[in-house]
Design a protein around this motif. Structure first.
Motif, mmCIF file in Angstrom:
data_model
loop_
_atom_site.group_PDB
_atom_site.id
_atom_site.type_symbol
_atom_site.label_atom_id
_atom_site.label_comp_id
_atom_site.label_asym_id
_atom_site.label_seq_id
_atom_site.Cartn_x
_atom_site.Cartn_y
_atom_site.Cartn_z
ATOM 1 N N MET A 1 31.067 41.031 59.108
ATOM 2 C CA MET A 1 31.130 41.883 57.907
ATOM 3 C C MET A 1 32.527 41.846 57.290
ATOM 4 O O MET A 1 32.674 41.988 56.087
ATOM 5 C CB MET A 1 30.740 43.319 58.291
ATOM 6 C CG MET A 1 30.534 44.222 57.081
ATOM 7 S SD MET A 1 29.194 43.666 55.983
ATOM 8 C CE MET A 1 29.321 44.832 54.649
ATOM 9 N N ALA A 2 33.533 41.620 58.150
ATOM 10 C CA ALA A 2 34.900 41.606 57.610
ATOM 11 C C ALA A 2 35.057 40.502 56.567
ATOM 12 O O ALA A 2 35.679 40.707 55.526
ATOM 13 C CB ALA A 2 35.899 41.419 58.747
ATOM 14 N N VAL A 3 34.447 39.348 56.836
ATOM 15 C CA VAL A 3 34.522 38.237 55.877
ATOM 16 C C VAL A 3 33.843 38.652 54.575
ATOM 17 O O VAL A 3 34.375 38.470 53.482
ATOM 18 C CB VAL A 3 33.848 36.965 56.457
ATOM 19 C CG1 VAL A 3 33.724 35.884 55.393
ATOM 20 C CG2 VAL A 3 34.626 36.452 57.658
ATOM 21 N N PHE A 4 32.672 39.261 54.703
ATOM 22 C CA PHE A 4 31.923 39.678 53.516
ATOM 23 C C PHE A 4 32.724 40.692 52.708
ATOM 24 O O PHE A 4 32.809 40.616 51.486
ATOM 25 C CB PHE A 4 30.568 40.261 53.941
ATOM 26 C CG PHE A 4 29.666 40.565 52.781
ATOM 27 C CD1 PHE A 4 28.931 39.552 52.183
ATOM 28 C CD2 PHE A 4 29.566 41.850 52.276
ATOM 29 C CE1 PHE A 4 28.109 39.816 51.097
ATOM 30 C CE2 PHE A 4 28.749 42.126 51.193
ATOM 31 C CZ PHE A 4 28.017 41.109 50.602
ATOM 32 N N GLN A 5 33.342 41.644 53.412
ATOM 33 C CA GLN A 5 34.110 42.681 52.701
ATOM 34 C C GLN A 5 35.288 42.091 51.936
ATOM 35 O O GLN A 5 35.618 42.550 50.852
ATOM 36 C CB GLN A 5 34.597 43.741 53.685
ATOM 37 C CG GLN A 5 33.512 44.762 53.960
ATOM 38 C CD GLN A 5 33.885 45.752 55.037
ATOM 39 O OE1 GLN A 5 34.923 45.634 55.662
ATOM 40 N NE2 GLN A 5 33.022 46.709 55.267
ATOM 41 N N LEU A 6 35.910 41.058 52.516
ATOM 42 C CA LEU A 6 37.034 40.431 51.808
ATOM 43 C C LEU A 6 36.559 39.701 50.556
ATOM 44 O O LEU A 6 37.271 39.611 49.566
ATOM 45 C CB LEU A 6 37.763 39.449 52.731
ATOM 46 C CG LEU A 6 38.678 40.073 53.789
ATOM 47 C CD1 LEU A 6 39.197 38.999 54.737
ATOM 48 C CD2 LEU A 6 39.849 40.795 53.131
ATOM 49 N N LEU A 7 35.338 39.191 50.612
ATOM 50 C CA LEU A 7 34.840 38.408 49.474
ATOM 51 C C LEU A 7 34.156 39.271 48.418
ATOM 52 O O LEU A 7 34.048 38.870 47.261
ATOM 53 C CB LEU A 7 33.852 37.341 49.967
ATOM 54 C CG LEU A 7 34.440 36.251 50.861
ATOM 55 C CD1 LEU A 7 33.325 35.410 51.470
ATOM 56 C CD2 LEU A 7 35.399 35.356 50.079
ATOM 57 N N PHE A 8 33.678 40.460 48.824
ATOM 58 C CA PHE A 8 32.895 41.289 47.912
ATOM 59 C C PHE A 8 33.776 41.959 46.866
ATOM 60 O O PHE A 8 34.807 42.523 47.215
ATOM 61 C CB PHE A 8 32.137 42.355 48.715
ATOM 62 C CG PHE A 8 31.197 43.166 47.879
ATOM 63 C CD1 PHE A 8 29.926 42.694 47.593
ATOM 64 C CD2 PHE A 8 31.595 44.384 47.351
ATOM 65 C CE1 PHE A 8 29.060 43.430 46.805
ATOM 66 C CE2 PHE A 8 30.732 45.120 46.555
ATOM 67 C CZ PHE A 8 29.463 44.641 46.287
ATOM 68 N N PRO A 9 33.405 41.987 45.574
ATOM 69 C CA PRO A 9 32.221 41.309 45.050
ATOM 70 C C PRO A 9 32.492 39.882 44.559
ATOM 71 O O PRO A 9 31.595 39.065 44.600
ATOM 72 C CB PRO A 9 31.816 42.197 43.872
ATOM 73 C CG PRO A 9 33.087 42.821 43.407
ATOM 74 C CD PRO A 9 33.997 42.913 44.605
ATOM 75 N N ASN A 10 33.719 39.615 44.094
ATOM 76 C CA ASN A 10 33.888 38.358 43.353
ATOM 77 C C ASN A 10 35.012 37.459 43.839
ATOM 78 O O ASN A 10 35.452 36.584 43.110
ATOM 79 C CB ASN A 10 34.151 38.673 41.872
ATOM 80 C CG ASN A 10 32.936 39.264 41.210
ATOM 81 O OD1 ASN A 10 31.821 38.775 41.422
ATOM 82 N ND2 ASN A 10 33.112 40.323 40.449
ATOM 83 N N ALA A 11 35.511 37.678 45.058
ATOM 84 C CA ALA A 11 36.660 36.873 45.484
ATOM 85 C C ALA A 11 36.221 35.479 45.943
ATOM 86 O O ALA A 11 35.089 35.279 46.381
ATOM 87 C CB ALA A 11 37.383 37.586 46.618
ATOM 88 N N GLN A 12 37.123 34.536 45.788
ATOM 89 C CA GLN A 12 36.934 33.198 46.361
ATOM 90 C C GLN A 12 38.129 32.956 47.269
ATOM 91 O O GLN A 12 39.268 33.021 46.824
ATOM 92 C CB GLN A 12 36.923 32.139 45.262
ATOM 93 C CG GLN A 12 35.790 32.329 44.274
ATOM 94 C CD GLN A 12 35.604 31.118 43.376
ATOM 95 O OE1 GLN A 12 36.431 30.214 43.346
ATOM 96 N NE2 GLN A 12 34.509 31.102 42.646
ATOM 97 N N LEU A 13 37.864 32.701 48.536
ATOM 98 C CA LEU A 13 38.973 32.521 49.475
ATOM 99 C C LEU A 13 38.755 31.267 50.308
ATOM 100 O O LEU A 13 37.619 30.948 50.680
ATOM 101 C CB LEU A 13 39.072 33.733 50.416
ATOM 102 C CG LEU A 13 39.512 35.067 49.785
ATOM 103 C CD1 LEU A 13 39.324 36.202 50.766
ATOM 104 C CD2 LEU A 13 40.968 34.999 49.334
ATOM 105 N N SER A 14 39.843 30.587 50.597
ATOM 106 C CA SER A 14 39.726 29.424 51.474
ATOM 107 C C SER A 14 39.645 29.917 52.912
ATOM 108 O O SER A 14 40.041 31.043 53.219
ATOM 109 C CB SER A 14 40.932 28.511 51.297
ATOM 110 O OG SER A 14 42.064 29.128 51.869
ATOM 111 N N ARG A 15 39.142 29.056 53.773
ATOM 112 C CA ARG A 15 39.074 29.449 55.189
ATOM 113 C C ARG A 15 40.466 29.743 55.731
ATOM 114 O O ARG A 15 40.638 30.617 56.573
ATOM 115 C CB ARG A 15 38.427 28.326 56.006
ATOM 116 C CG ARG A 15 36.926 28.386 55.939
ATOM 117 C CD ARG A 15 36.359 27.601 57.102
ATOM 118 N NE ARG A 15 35.055 27.064 56.756
ATOM 119 C CZ ARG A 15 34.430 26.148 57.474
ATOM 120 N NH1 ARG A 15 35.011 25.639 58.548
ATOM 121 N NH2 ARG A 15 33.245 25.730 57.118
ATOM 122 N N THR A 16 41.455 29.026 55.214
ATOM 123 C CA THR A 16 42.837 29.282 55.651
ATOM 124 C C THR A 16 43.259 30.704 55.269
ATOM 125 O O THR A 16 43.834 31.431 56.077
ATOM 126 C CB THR A 16 43.797 28.260 54.989
ATOM 127 O OG1 THR A 16 43.219 26.969 55.146
ATOM 128 C CG2 THR A 16 45.171 28.305 55.601
#
Ligand SMILES: [Zn+2]
Length: 364
Positions: A1-16
Protein backbone atom coordinates in the motif's frame (compact mmCIF):
# COMPACT_ATOMS: atom_id res chain seq x y z
CA UNK A 1 0.00 0.00 0.00
CA UNK A 2 2.93 2.32 0.64
CA UNK A 3 3.80 2.25 -3.07
CA UNK A 4 0.19 2.97 -3.99
CA UNK A 5 -0.02 5.86 -1.52
CA UNK A 6 3.09 7.46 -2.99
CA UNK A 7 1.64 7.23 -6.48
CA UNK A 8 -1.94 8.23 -5.65
CA UNK A 9 -3.51 9.96 -7.44
CA UNK A 10 -1.28 11.19 -10.24
CA UNK A 11 2.41 10.73 -9.44
CA UNK A 12 4.88 9.00 -11.73
CA UNK A 13 7.93 7.66 -9.94
CA UNK A 14 10.88 5.57 -11.01
CA UNK A 15 11.71 2.45 -9.06
CA UNK A 16 14.85 4.24 -7.91
CA UNK A 17 12.70 7.08 -6.47
CA UNK A 18 10.41 4.57 -4.76
CA UNK A 19 13.37 2.70 -3.29
CA UNK A 20 14.70 5.92 -1.84
CA UNK A 21 11.36 7.19 -0.51
CA UNK A 22 10.40 3.87 1.08
CA UNK A 23 13.82 3.04 2.48
CA UNK A 24 13.54 -0.51 1.16
CA UNK A 25 15.93 -2.57 -0.90
CA UNK A 26 15.87 -2.28 -4.67
CA UNK A 27 14.91 -5.90 -4.94
CA UNK A 28 11.98 -5.61 -2.51
CA UNK A 29 10.56 -2.62 -4.38
CA UNK A 30 11.07 -4.41 -7.69
CA UNK A 31 9.13 -7.46 -6.47
CA UNK A 32 6.25 -5.38 -5.13
CA UNK A 33 6.09 -3.35 -8.34
CA UNK A 34 5.97 -6.44 -10.52
CA UNK A 35 3.26 -7.99 -8.37
CA UNK A 36 1.21 -4.79 -8.46
CA UNK A 37 1.59 -4.66 -12.22
CA UNK A 38 0.31 -8.22 -12.49
CA UNK A 39 -2.74 -7.20 -10.50
CA UNK A 40 -3.24 -4.19 -12.76
CA UNK A 41 -2.82 -1.73 -9.86
CA UNK A 42 0.18 0.04 -11.38
CA UNK A 43 1.76 0.09 -14.82
CA UNK A 44 5.03 1.10 -16.37
CA UNK A 45 4.83 4.43 -18.17
CA UNK A 46 8.43 4.75 -19.30
CA UNK A 47 11.93 4.54 -17.96
CA UNK A 48 14.44 6.94 -16.52
CA UNK A 49 18.07 6.85 -17.55
CA UNK A 50 20.19 7.56 -14.48
CA UNK A 51 22.99 10.12 -14.69
CA UNK A 52 26.21 8.39 -15.63
CA UNK A 53 26.17 4.67 -16.20
CA UNK A 54 23.64 2.19 -14.92
CA UNK A 55 20.48 0.46 -16.05
CA UNK A 56 17.42 2.59 -16.81
CA UNK A 57 14.90 2.56 -13.97
CA UNK A 58 11.26 1.82 -14.92
CA UNK A 59 8.84 4.66 -14.15
CA UNK A 60 5.51 3.54 -12.75
CA UNK A 61 2.11 5.14 -12.22
CA UNK A 62 -1.32 3.94 -11.17
CA UNK A 63 -3.02 1.77 -13.79
CA UNK A 64 -6.33 3.41 -14.65
CA UNK A 65 -7.45 0.94 -17.31
CA UNK A 66 -8.70 -2.10 -15.43
CA UNK A 67 -10.23 -1.56 -11.98
CA UNK A 68 -13.39 0.46 -11.43
CA UNK A 69 -15.06 1.70 -8.27
CA UNK A 70 -18.80 2.31 -8.23
CA UNK A 71 -19.62 5.46 -6.33
CA UNK A 72 -23.14 6.67 -5.58
CA UNK A 73 -24.22 9.97 -4.05
CA UNK A 74 -27.67 10.01 -2.43
CA UNK A 75 -27.29 13.52 -1.01
CA UNK A 76 -28.69 15.69 -3.77
CA UNK A 77 -32.23 16.91 -3.57
CA UNK A 78 -33.63 15.93 -6.96
CA UNK A 79 -31.25 13.42 -8.42
CA UNK A 80 -29.18 10.41 -7.41
CA UNK A 81 -25.85 10.37 -9.16
CA UNK A 82 -23.56 7.44 -9.70
CA UNK A 83 -20.32 6.86 -11.48
CA UNK A 84 -17.55 4.49 -12.39
CA UNK A 85 -14.27 5.82 -11.03
CA UNK A 86 -10.76 4.68 -11.93
CA UNK A 87 -7.97 4.01 -9.43
CA UNK A 88 -6.81 7.64 -9.66
CA UNK A 89 -10.20 8.81 -8.39
CA UNK A 90 -11.29 10.10 -11.80
CA UNK A 91 -14.88 9.70 -12.96
CA UNK A 92 -14.93 7.79 -16.24
CA UNK A 93 -18.65 7.13 -16.66
CA UNK A 94 -21.83 8.49 -15.10
CA UNK A 95 -25.46 7.62 -14.52
CA UNK A 96 -28.39 9.33 -12.82
CA UNK A 97 -31.81 8.52 -11.47
CA UNK A 98 -34.43 10.86 -9.99
CA UNK A 99 -34.95 11.07 -6.23
CA UNK A 100 -38.49 10.08 -5.27
CA UNK A 101 -40.81 13.07 -5.07
CA UNK A 102 -42.81 14.37 -2.15
CA UNK A 103 -43.05 12.34 1.02
CA UNK A 104 -42.06 9.05 -0.60
CA UNK A 105 -38.80 7.70 0.88
CA UNK A 106 -36.10 6.29 -1.35
CA UNK A 107 -36.34 2.47 -1.41
CA UNK A 108 -33.25 0.36 -0.78
CA UNK A 109 -34.21 -1.86 -3.72
CA UNK A 110 -33.98 1.17 -6.00
CA UNK A 111 -30.46 1.89 -4.74
CA UNK A 112 -29.54 -1.76 -5.38
CA UNK A 113 -31.01 -1.58 -8.89
CA UNK A 114 -29.07 1.61 -9.58
CA UNK A 115 -25.82 -0.03 -8.41
CA UNK A 116 -26.59 -3.01 -10.63
CA UNK A 117 -26.98 -0.67 -13.59
CA UNK A 118 -23.54 0.79 -12.84
CA UNK A 119 -22.05 -2.71 -12.59
CA UNK A 120 -23.48 -3.30 -16.07
CA UNK A 121 -21.69 -0.20 -17.37
CA UNK A 122 -18.38 -1.72 -16.25
CA UNK A 123 -18.93 -4.71 -18.55
CA UNK A 124 -19.67 -8.33 -17.82
CA UNK A 125 -18.19 -9.54 -14.53
CA UNK A 126 -18.64 -13.24 -15.41
CA UNK A 127 -17.15 -13.16 -18.84
CA UNK A 128 -14.36 -10.62 -18.77
CA UNK A 129 -13.48 -9.47 -22.24
CA UNK A 130 -10.94 -6.92 -23.41
CA UNK A 131 -13.04 -3.88 -22.63
CA UNK A 132 -14.72 -5.02 -19.41
CA UNK A 133 -13.47 -3.90 -16.02
CA UNK A 134 -13.21 -5.51 -12.61
CA UNK A 135 -15.18 -3.84 -9.82
CA UNK A 136 -13.09 -3.08 -6.76
CA UNK A 137 -16.01 -2.10 -4.54
CA UNK A 138 -19.08 0.06 -4.14
CA UNK A 139 -19.17 3.30 -2.16
CA UNK A 140 -22.41 5.03 -1.23
CA UNK A 141 -22.52 8.43 0.42
CA UNK A 142 -25.51 10.21 1.96
CA UNK A 143 -26.53 12.76 4.57
CA UNK A 144 -27.07 11.29 8.02
CA UNK A 145 -25.51 9.22 10.77
CA UNK A 146 -23.81 6.05 9.59
CA UNK A 147 -22.20 3.53 11.88
CA UNK A 148 -18.96 1.75 10.95
CA UNK A 149 -20.82 -1.52 10.31
CA UNK A 150 -22.62 0.09 7.38
CA UNK A 151 -25.99 0.76 8.99
CA UNK A 152 -27.68 4.06 8.25
CA UNK A 153 -28.64 4.90 11.83
CA UNK A 154 -30.64 7.96 10.81
CA UNK A 155 -30.94 9.99 7.66
CA UNK A 156 -33.64 12.63 7.93
CA UNK A 157 -33.18 13.67 4.30
CA UNK A 158 -33.75 10.11 3.04
CA UNK A 159 -36.37 9.21 5.66
CA UNK A 160 -34.29 6.22 6.82
CA UNK A 161 -33.79 4.82 10.34
CA UNK A 162 -31.56 1.79 11.02
CA UNK A 163 -31.32 0.71 7.39
CA UNK A 164 -28.81 -2.10 6.80
CA UNK A 165 -27.81 -0.70 3.46
CA UNK A 166 -24.30 -2.17 3.23
CA UNK A 167 -25.53 -5.70 3.94
CA UNK A 168 -28.43 -5.45 1.51
CA UNK A 169 -26.25 -4.18 -1.33
CA UNK A 170 -23.59 -6.81 -0.66
CA UNK A 171 -26.18 -9.62 -0.43
CA UNK A 172 -27.76 -8.55 -3.70
CA UNK A 173 -24.63 -7.86 -5.73
CA UNK A 174 -21.81 -9.76 -4.02
CA UNK A 175 -19.51 -6.73 -4.15
CA UNK A 176 -17.88 -5.26 -1.02
CA UNK A 177 -19.60 -2.00 -0.12
CA UNK A 178 -18.76 0.98 2.08
CA UNK A 179 -21.05 3.76 3.27
CA UNK A 180 -20.21 7.19 4.51
CA UNK A 181 -21.65 10.50 5.52
CA UNK A 182 -21.60 12.94 2.63
CA UNK A 183 -19.67 15.67 4.44
CA UNK A 184 -16.99 13.18 5.49
CA UNK A 185 -16.75 12.00 1.88
CA UNK A 186 -16.38 15.61 0.72
CA UNK A 187 -13.50 16.14 3.14
CA UNK A 188 -11.82 12.92 1.96
CA UNK A 189 -11.98 14.28 -1.60
CA UNK A 190 -10.49 17.60 -0.51
CA UNK A 191 -7.81 15.76 1.46
CA UNK A 192 -6.65 13.40 -1.28
CA UNK A 193 -7.67 15.16 -4.49
CA UNK A 194 -7.79 18.79 -3.32
CA UNK A 195 -5.87 20.96 -0.92
CA UNK A 196 -6.96 20.05 2.61
CA UNK A 197 -4.19 19.10 5.01
CA UNK A 198 -4.05 16.32 7.56
CA UNK A 199 -5.53 18.68 10.18
CA UNK A 200 -8.46 20.23 8.42
CA UNK A 201 -12.13 21.01 8.62
CA UNK A 202 -14.78 21.17 5.94
CA UNK A 203 -17.98 23.14 6.41
CA UNK A 204 -20.82 22.27 4.10
CA UNK A 205 -23.62 24.71 3.38
CA UNK A 206 -25.96 22.88 1.05
CA UNK A 207 -29.36 21.33 1.78
CA UNK A 208 -28.38 21.58 5.43
CA UNK A 209 -25.38 22.77 7.38
CA UNK A 210 -22.77 20.24 8.44
CA UNK A 211 -19.08 19.83 8.95
CA UNK A 212 -16.38 17.22 8.94
CA UNK A 213 -13.11 17.07 10.81
CA UNK A 214 -9.78 15.46 9.96
CA UNK A 215 -7.19 15.33 12.74
CA UNK A 216 -3.77 13.70 12.34
CA UNK A 217 -4.98 12.42 8.98
CA UNK A 218 -7.97 10.55 10.41
CA UNK A 219 -11.58 11.51 9.87
CA UNK A 220 -12.99 11.93 13.37
CA UNK A 221 -16.25 10.02 13.89
CA UNK A 222 -16.98 10.53 17.57
CA UNK A 223 -18.75 8.49 20.22
CA UNK A 224 -22.09 8.30 18.40
CA UNK A 225 -20.68 8.87 14.89
CA UNK A 226 -22.02 12.42 14.85
CA UNK A 227 -18.84 14.49 14.89
CA UNK A 228 -19.44 17.54 12.73
CA UNK A 229 -23.24 17.43 12.96
CA UNK A 230 -23.51 21.08 13.92
CA UNK A 231 -26.63 22.04 11.97
CA UNK A 232 -29.09 21.74 14.83
CA UNK A 233 -27.04 23.28 17.60
CA UNK A 234 -28.71 26.43 18.86
CA UNK A 235 -26.53 29.47 18.29
CA UNK A 236 -29.13 32.20 18.71
CA UNK A 237 -32.07 31.49 21.05
CA UNK A 238 -33.80 34.57 19.63
CA UNK A 239 -33.19 33.41 16.07
CA UNK A 240 -35.56 31.97 13.48
CA UNK A 241 -37.50 28.77 13.94
CA UNK A 242 -35.78 25.68 12.50
CA UNK A 243 -37.33 22.82 10.52
CA UNK A 244 -36.36 20.52 13.42
CA UNK A 245 -38.73 22.35 15.79
CA UNK A 246 -36.08 24.19 17.81
CA UNK A 247 -35.34 27.90 17.58
CA UNK A 248 -32.13 29.51 16.35
CA UNK A 249 -30.25 26.43 15.11
CA UNK A 250 -27.15 27.12 13.01
CA UNK A 251 -28.99 25.61 10.05
CA UNK A 252 -31.98 27.89 10.58
CA UNK A 253 -29.61 30.85 10.30
CA UNK A 254 -27.31 29.68 7.53
CA UNK A 255 -29.12 27.26 5.22
CA UNK A 256 -28.58 28.56 1.66
CA UNK A 257 -32.35 28.57 1.05
CA UNK A 258 -32.86 30.99 3.96
CA UNK A 259 -30.00 33.28 2.95
CA UNK A 260 -31.36 33.43 -0.61
CA UNK A 261 -34.80 34.28 0.73
CA UNK A 262 -33.36 37.16 2.78
CA UNK A 263 -31.53 38.47 -0.29
CA UNK A 264 -34.70 38.22 -2.40
CA UNK A 265 -36.56 40.24 0.24
CA UNK A 266 -33.87 42.96 0.35
CA UNK A 267 -31.59 42.72 -2.70
CA UNK A 268 -29.86 46.02 -1.87
CA UNK A 269 -28.55 44.42 1.35
CA UNK A 270 -27.03 41.42 -0.39
CA UNK A 271 -23.41 42.06 0.62
CA UNK A 272 -24.40 42.86 4.18
CA UNK A 273 -26.53 39.71 4.52
CA UNK A 274 -23.70 37.53 3.21
CA UNK A 275 -21.14 39.21 5.45
CA UNK A 276 -23.36 38.71 8.48
CA UNK A 277 -23.81 35.04 7.62
CA UNK A 278 -20.03 34.60 7.31
CA UNK A 279 -19.54 36.36 10.62
CA UNK A 280 -22.03 34.05 12.38
CA UNK A 281 -20.24 30.97 11.04
CA UNK A 282 -16.84 32.36 12.05
CA UNK A 283 -18.03 33.16 15.55
CA UNK A 284 -19.69 29.78 16.06
CA UNK A 285 -16.66 27.84 14.84
CA UNK A 286 -13.89 29.80 16.51
CA UNK A 287 -13.90 27.91 19.80
CA UNK A 288 -13.75 24.57 17.98
CA UNK A 289 -10.97 25.81 15.73
CA UNK A 290 -8.97 26.97 18.72
CA UNK A 291 -9.71 23.81 20.65
CA UNK A 292 -8.73 21.44 17.85
CA UNK A 293 -5.79 23.33 16.32
CA UNK A 294 -6.82 22.79 12.70
CA UNK A 295 -4.54 24.03 9.96
CA UNK A 296 -7.07 24.84 7.25
CA UNK A 297 -10.78 25.17 6.69
CA UNK A 298 -12.64 24.67 3.46
CA UNK A 299 -16.20 25.95 2.96
CA UNK A 300 -18.27 23.93 0.52
CA UNK A 301 -21.36 25.75 -0.67
CA UNK A 302 -23.04 27.43 -3.62
CA UNK A 303 -21.03 30.13 -5.39
CA UNK A 304 -23.76 32.77 -4.97
CA UNK A 305 -23.40 32.48 -1.19
CA UNK A 306 -19.89 31.36 -0.37
CA UNK A 307 -18.15 34.24 -2.12
CA UNK A 308 -15.74 36.89 -0.92
CA UNK A 309 -18.32 38.84 1.15
CA UNK A 310 -19.10 35.70 3.15
CA UNK A 311 -15.56 34.33 3.41
CA UNK A 312 -13.88 37.68 4.06
CA UNK A 313 -16.15 38.38 6.98
CA UNK A 314 -15.82 34.84 8.33
CA UNK A 315 -12.02 35.14 8.10
CA UNK A 316 -12.05 38.46 9.97
CA UNK A 317 -14.23 37.06 12.72
CA UNK A 318 -12.09 33.96 13.22
CA UNK A 319 -8.97 36.10 13.25
CA UNK A 320 -10.42 38.56 15.76
CA UNK A 321 -11.45 35.76 18.11
CA UNK A 322 -8.52 33.36 18.07
CA UNK A 323 -5.44 35.21 16.89
CA UNK A 324 -2.69 35.69 19.43
CA UNK A 325 1.08 35.92 19.59
CA UNK A 326 1.49 32.15 19.82
CA UNK A 327 -1.42 31.00 17.69
CA UNK A 328 -1.76 31.04 13.93
CA UNK A 329 -5.13 31.56 12.35
CA UNK A 330 -6.03 28.70 10.01
CA UNK A 331 -6.28 29.21 6.28
CA UNK A 332 -9.85 29.64 5.13
CA UNK A 333 -10.92 29.03 1.56
CA UNK A 334 -13.83 28.10 -0.62
CA UNK A 335 -13.96 24.56 -1.95
CA UNK A 336 -13.36 24.81 -5.69
CA UNK A 337 -14.55 21.34 -6.64
CA UNK A 338 -18.07 20.91 -7.98
CA UNK A 339 -21.06 18.71 -7.22
CA UNK A 340 -19.00 15.53 -7.70
CA UNK A 341 -16.92 16.21 -4.60
CA UNK A 342 -18.57 13.69 -2.27
CA UNK A 343 -18.95 11.04 -4.97
CA UNK A 344 -15.23 11.23 -5.75
CA UNK A 345 -14.35 11.27 -2.05
CA UNK A 346 -16.38 8.14 -1.45
CA UNK A 347 -14.57 6.45 -4.35
CA UNK A 348 -11.23 7.41 -2.75
CA UNK A 349 -12.35 5.77 0.51
CA UNK A 350 -13.17 2.56 -1.35
CA UNK A 351 -9.86 2.67 -3.23
CA UNK A 352 -7.83 3.15 -0.05
CA UNK A 353 -9.71 0.40 1.75
CA UNK A 354 -9.82 -2.25 -0.96
CA UNK A 355 -6.67 -1.85 -3.08
CA UNK A 356 -4.50 -3.49 -0.37
CA UNK A 357 -6.97 -6.38 -0.33
CA UNK A 358 -6.51 -7.12 -4.04
CA UNK A 359 -3.12 -8.59 -3.27
CA UNK A 360 -4.26 -10.30 -0.06
CA UNK A 361 -7.26 -11.90 -1.77
CA UNK A 362 -5.23 -13.23 -4.63
CA UNK A 363 -2.48 -14.44 -2.30
CA UNK A 364 -5.12 -16.10 -0.08
ZN1 LIG B 1 -32.69 22.69 14.00
Amino acid sequence: MAVFQLLFPNAQLSRTDLTRKLGLSRMAVGEVAVEMQEHRIVREVGSLQPAGRGKPSPVIAIDTAYWRVISVDLSQEYVITGSLVDLCGRIVERAEMPQPRGKKALAVKDVVAFCRRLVGLAGSQDDPSEDSHAILGIGITMPGIIDPKGIVVRSVALGWTNVELKKQVEDALGIPTMLSNVTNAALIAERFLGESSENSMLISLRRGVGSSLCLNDQIVRGYTFTTGEIGHIIVDPQGPRCTCGKTGCLEALLAPSRIRQMIDDAPEKRTQILAQAGQVLGRVLSVSIGLLDVHDICVYGPADIVGEAFLGSMREEVHAIIHSEYRQVPELRRCEQGEDLAMRGQAVTVIRQFVPQIRQNIAG
